[in-house]
Write a protein that holds these residues in place. Structure first.
Motif, PDB file in Angstrom:
ATOM      1  N   THR A   6      -0.443 -20.268  60.508  1.00  9.07           N
ATOM      2  CA  THR A   6      -0.603 -21.586  61.135  1.00  9.07           C
ATOM      3  C   THR A   6      -2.048 -21.766  61.585  1.00  9.07           C
ATOM      4  N   LEU A   7      -2.470 -20.963  62.552  1.00 10.73           N
ATOM      5  CA  LEU A   7      -3.869 -20.993  62.986  1.00 10.73           C
ATOM      6  C   LEU A   7      -4.734 -20.086  62.109  1.00 10.73           C
ATOM      7  N   THR A   8      -4.122 -19.058  61.563  1.00 10.45           N
ATOM      8  CA  THR A   8      -4.878 -18.125  60.738  1.00 10.45           C
ATOM      9  C   THR A   8      -4.342 -18.129  59.316  1.00 10.45           C
ATOM     10  N   LYS A  67      -8.384 -20.043  60.142  1.00 12.98           N
ATOM     11  CA  LYS A  67      -8.572 -21.134  59.190  1.00 12.98           C
ATOM     12  C   LYS A  67      -9.747 -22.008  59.619  1.00 12.98           C
ATOM     13  N   SER A 115      -8.848 -24.935  62.042  1.00 12.63           N
ATOM     14  CA  SER A 115      -8.061 -24.665  63.251  1.00 12.63           C
ATOM     15  C   SER A 115      -8.778 -25.148  64.510  1.00 12.63           C
ATOM     16  N   LEU A 160     -10.132 -19.051  70.058  1.00 11.23           N
ATOM     17  CA  LEU A 160     -10.617 -19.998  69.071  1.00 11.23           C
ATOM     18  C   LEU A 160     -12.114 -20.209  69.131  1.00 11.23           C
TER      19      LEU A 160
END
Length: 404
Positions: A188-190, A358, A361, A402
């Motif tokens: 999802t985030l990665t 990503k 993100s 992040l």
């Protein structure tokens, strides 16, 4: 189907799970013959309907792979999936309930106002009636349903101008009520892929390298490809070891033979193997730092064990712990249970992996925060059969992850 005997069984489960790589299946452990078969607990020994068998062991009669059917029709995994699709019910949000409650309150208020006006006003009945209708229209506007529809239509047009298609227009009203967003990390985030990190103090330890090479549940396909979990594949590749066959690997010129292998268990949070090298029989176990710490002899754990585990979480590192012990049991290997080997272990070291973040993100998180939407990262842990949502990173920790 429950697998009773398996020599070389690979199953493509992409139709159900989306997993792109085939999954290696193993037979039920005869040492647990007194336990009742459970599809969820024995997932690695279950073939689900809707999946495809890629490879299997050859042999006449029952010399090859063998499985017994446990469920058919709508009771299978594919049947349950189709039942969920056909009998889908839209999730009821709090907004849906509140709208009905507000409309009910307005209707009651309009009825009360209507009775008051007709009772109090002492004038011509035509005037009383139209004045009462005016009061009712003020309390309960006739165009109220149209307002909901028009607002949704305007929102859809605005989204289309931004090249965003909305298939469920009713969800727009719900989206406007969102105040918190919870993200899963991996995928999802990665990105999906893992990257092996060499940042542990004991990374040069021969015992840690050996444990990383042998403590895995990889299977060799007919074309020579290693099949198994991404963590095992990446960790095995980092050791430069070679798999000779299904039960033998070569590491640094030495041959190690598998006597027993236990796949990763989400309840135990561990994975273990029993290997033989020469006259020595050794147990290697890896898993989450918390699970390994409970299985290790306390004197073998470093004083900063907990702090290093917490720091890896803060840094967004996927960390596993490795432990080992000499196998001294006199039981036959077919009678050895998992509890017999996963105890009184000696801590070896940490194994670290990283998920690359990503590219979009950070942008997505910043846009959500600019709209006053709190963001948090969560993970799911199954403890005593119950799914518990554990808030791993608060919105402040997510900001560190992040931006750091």
């Amino acid at each position: 189907m429950a697998i009773l005997q398996a020599k070389k069984l690979l199953v493509d489960e992409s139709a159900l799970t989306g997993e792109v790589h085939p999954i290696a299946k193993s037979a039920l452990d005869p040492a647990n013959a007194e336990l009742t078969y459970d599809m969820k607990k024995n997932k690695s020994s279950t073939i689900s309907a809707g999946t495809s068998i890629v490879e299997c062991g050859d042999g006449p009669g029952i010399e090859g792979d063998l499985a017994i059917v446990t469920k058919t029709g709508s009771f299978t995994a594919k049947g349950e999936l189709l039942s969920d699709v056909l009998s889908y019910e839209r999730h009821k949000f709090k907004f849906d309930t509140e709208v009905k409650l507000v409309l009910m309150i307005l209707v009651i208020e309009a009825a009360i106002m209507l009775s008051i006006v007709l009772t109090v006003l002492q004038d011509v009945w035509v005037y009383n009636w139209f004045y009462a209708m005016f009061v009712v229209g003020t309390v309960l506007p006739p165009l109220l349903p149209t307002v909901f529809v028009v607002s949704v239509g305007i929102s859809c047009n605005r989204l289309q101008k931004k090249r965003i298609s909305c298939t469920d227009s009713s969800g727009i009203l719900v989206a406007g009520k969102v105040k918190k967003v919870f993200f899963d990390k991996t995928g999802t985030l990665t990105s999906q892929g893992l990257e092996f990190l060499s940042s542990d103090d004991n990374e040069q330890s021969p015992l840690l390298k050996r444990g990383l090479a042998v403590c895995q549940t990889l299977h060799l396909s007919n074309n020579g490809t290693l099949i198994g979990p991404a963590v095992d594949r990446i960790g095995f590749a980092a050791t430069s070891a070679q798999m000779v066959d299904q039960k033998t690997i070569r590491h640094e010129g030495q041959i190690y033979e598998y006597l027993k292998r236990y796949e990763f268990d989400h309840h135990r949070m561990t994975q273990s193997v029993v290997v033989k090298h020469g006259d020595e029989t050794t147990v290697y176990c890896k898993g989450s730092p918390e699970a390994i710490s409970r299985l290790c002899v306390s004197s073998s754990l470093p004083s900063n064990f907990s702090e290093k585990a917490r720091q890896s979480a803060r840094d967004g590192i996927y960390q596993l712990a490795m432990a080992t012990s000499a196998f001294t049991s006199q039981k036959a290997m077919s009678d050895v249970k998992r509890d017999d080997i996963e105890n009184d272990l000696e801590f070896v070291g940490f194994v670290n992996f990283e998920n690359a973040l990503k590219e979009d993100s950070r942008t997505v998180i910043d846009e959500l925060r600019s709209g006053n939407v709190d963001c948090a990262m969560i993970t799911v842990s199954e403890v005593t059969g119950k799914s518990l949502f554990l808030l791993c990173l608060s919105h402040q920790w997510a900001r560190i992850f992040l931006t750091g």
